[in-house]
Design an enzyme around this catalytic site. Structure first.
Site, short mmCIF file in Angstrom:
data_model
loop_
_atom_site.label_atom_id
_atom_site.label_comp_id
_atom_site.label_asym_id
_atom_site.label_seq_id
_atom_site.Cartn_x
_atom_site.Cartn_y
_atom_site.Cartn_z
N CYS A 1 -19.25 -6.95 2.10
CA CYS A 1 -20.41 -6.45 2.65
C CYS A 1 -20.12 -5.09 3.30
CB CYS A 1 -20.90 -7.42 3.89
SG CYS A 1 -22.31 -7.07 4.36
N HIS B 1 4.53 -9.88 2.94
CA HIS B 1 3.54 -10.96 3.44
C HIS B 1 2.69 -11.58 2.32
CE1 HIS B 1 -0.48 -8.71 3.32
NE2 HIS B 1 0.07 -7.86 3.32
N THR C 1 0.85 -1.20 0.01
CA THR C 1 -0.14 0.07 0.14
C THR C 1 0.85 1.05 0.03
OG1 THR C 1 -1.73 -1.25 1.14
CG2 THR C 1 -1.73 1.28 1.19
N ASN D 1 -5.01 -9.54 -8.51
CA ASN D 1 -5.32 -10.14 -7.17
C ASN D 1 -6.54 -10.92 -6.92
OD1 ASN D 1 -5.76 -7.20 -6.83
ND2 ASN D 1 -6.92 -7.96 -5.14
N SER E 1 5.46 -6.48 -1.76
CA SER E 1 4.99 -6.54 -0.24
C SER E 1 5.56 -7.91 0.03
CB SER E 1 3.60 -6.54 -0.16
OG SER E 1 3.18 -6.81 1.08
C1 LIG Z 1 -2.02 -7.23 -1.00
C2 LIG Z 1 -1.99 -5.99 -2.22
C3 LIG Z 1 -1.58 -4.83 -1.85
C4 LIG Z 1 -1.18 -4.30 -0.70
O1 LIG Z 1 -0.23 -4.48 0.11
P1 LIG Z 1 -0.17 -4.49 1.70
O2 LIG Z 1 1.49 -5.17 1.97
O3 LIG Z 1 -0.92 -5.38 2.44
O4 LIG Z 1 -0.38 -3.14 2.14
C5 LIG Z 1 -1.36 -4.14 -2.92
N1 LIG Z 1 -1.58 -4.68 -4.29
C6 LIG Z 1 -2.33 -5.90 -4.42
C7 LIG Z 1 -2.19 -6.38 -5.82
C8 LIG Z 1 -2.42 -6.79 -3.32
O5 LIG Z 1 -2.63 -7.99 -3.58
#
Ligand SMILES: *Cc1c(COP(=O)(O)O)cnc(C)c1O
Length: 392
Positions: free
Chosen positions: A325, A201, A71, A151, A199
């Site tokens: 929701c 995680h 993000t 995603n 990211s």
């Molecule tokens: C999860 C995700 C994000 C956000 O990443 P965070 O590390 O959770 O802030 C941004 N873009 C896509 C495509 C994602 O799947």
């Protein structure tokens, strides 16, 4: 770890990653900006992590800026460059309609603060067409931002061609590669990318750490100002333990990329075949390549995604649905609507996303659980009966 089908939302941290991180919580806890020995050791670990993240991308270590996650990387990529390129406003930004909210919300905000925006719809096959980006270009286009792999539906975009169009028009190319990282080959030079969001995680690393690739020489006004860390591009004491974990996570996922792609795409095709052959009025949302091996986007007509999610959860399966929701009203996913899925069908969206610990057995059990759930929900649904059984 069985029965988890939401790896696109987050992933468990790999034990090999945790093991490499632990000493940086306790023993090597120094501030990487301090000059004494334990500070310098932390600095070395941070810079080593930066090299290990740059290397598989074909980037230089100094082009990697550590952030708090995807993000922040998305926000920084757009706001920091536009602030330098057009501080008075008047720039034009192009993005796609099925970006993550971390891009869409920022683009909409920039639109309210003096910039022009174009939001290009992806095609029905799930891909953003380079021709549509070209048609949206204007003389004042400064940044083009298109997601590398979506995603929700897994479609992979032709970033190389889109980047070429952006550059021919004098614009920078940004891509959100959070879902693509470690799943497909990414070479920032070959693709012509100026900025790329990552990211940890989402790739079996820790939460709260990510990175922005920023091509050398790109003008950039830091989003987070302060002590001048990260070569004055992102202030705040660096998350050394997170960076070490991120580097280890990337190393593992890149090493296992080819074998995992083969394994998971076979499971994806198995799930699509099973669900669509055993349940009438179901389909894969998109099946057009290139797409990610681990995302299974399904549409189950006449059923609410949320109802399936909650009933599967009762049986111990974690899945996701496109519809969210909000304040009591069910809103269909902007991703599904953007590729032309009708509102009523979009409500029956089910996104299964798989990963390192998903087995064939998990998939078999999931389908066996899902089928009676859908049949029961349809039996209770007047909407389904009206749509498909010629009643009322
Ligand atoms: C999860 C995700 C994000 C956000 O990443 P965070 O590390 O959770 O802030 C941004 N873009 C896509 C495509 C994602 O799947």
């Amino acid at each position: 770890m069985t029965r988890y089908f939401d790896y696109a939302a987050t992933t468990p941290t790999d034990p090999r990653v945790v093991e490499e991180m632990l000493p940086y919580y306790t023993e090597h806890f120094g501030n990487p900006n301090s000059l004494y020995t334990i500070g310098r050791d932390a600095y070395k670990a941070l810079e080593n992590a930066r090299e290990r993240i740059a290397e598989p991308l074909g980037a230089k270590p100094e082009e990697i800026i550590f952030t708090s996650g995807g993000t922040e990387s998305d926000n920084a990529a757009l706001v920091s460059t536009l602030w330098r390129l057009a501080p008075e406003g008047g720039a034009h930004i192009i993005t796609s309609a099925y970006e993550h909210h971390a891009i869409l919300e920022v683009v909409e905000w920039l639109g309210k603060h003096g910039h022009e925006i174009s939001i290009v719809k992806p095609r029905k096959d799930g891909h953003v067409a380079a021709d549509d980006i070209e048609a949206a270009m204007r003389p004042n286009t400064k940044v083009v931002s298109v997601i590398m792999a979506n995603n929700e539906i897994g479609s992979i975009n032709d970033i190389a061609t889109i980047a070429q169009i952006a550059h021919e028009g004098g614009a920078l190319m940004h891509t959100d590669a959070v879902q693509a990282l470690g799943k497909i080959e990414i070479d920032v030079e070959a693709l012509g990318i100026d900025m790329l969001s990552m990211s940890a995680h989402k790739i079996y690393g820790p939460r709260g750490i990510g990175a922005l690739y920023l091509r050398r020489g790109t003008r950039f006004d830091p989003l987070i100002k302060g002590g001048g860390q990260e070569s004055r591009r992102r202030s705040g004491t660096q998350n050394v333990v997170g960076a070490v974990g991120f580097a280890k996570a990337l190393e593992i996922i890149v090493a296992e990329m080819d074998s995992e792609a083969a394994r998971l795409s076979a499971l994806r095709d198995f799930l699509i075949d099973e669900v669509t052959s055993r349940l009438e009025n179901t389909l894969a949302t998109v099946e057009s390549d290139p797409r990610l091996p681990n995302i299974v986007p399904l549409l189950v007509k006449g059923v609410e995604g949320e109802a399936m999610l909650l009933q599967l959860d009762n049986l111990g399966f974690s899945v996701s649905t496109g519809s969210a929701c909000s304040s009591g009203s069910l809103e269909a996913s902007h991703v599904l609507l953007s590729i032309g899925v009708p509102q009523e069908i979009a409500h029956g969206s089910l996104r299964l996303s798989m990963g390192r610990w998903t087995t064939k057995e998990d998939c078999v059990e999931l389908v066996d659980a899902l089928i009676p759930i859908v049949e029961r929900l349809r039996e209770m649904s007047p909407v389904y009966k009206r749509m498909f059984c010629g009643e009322g």
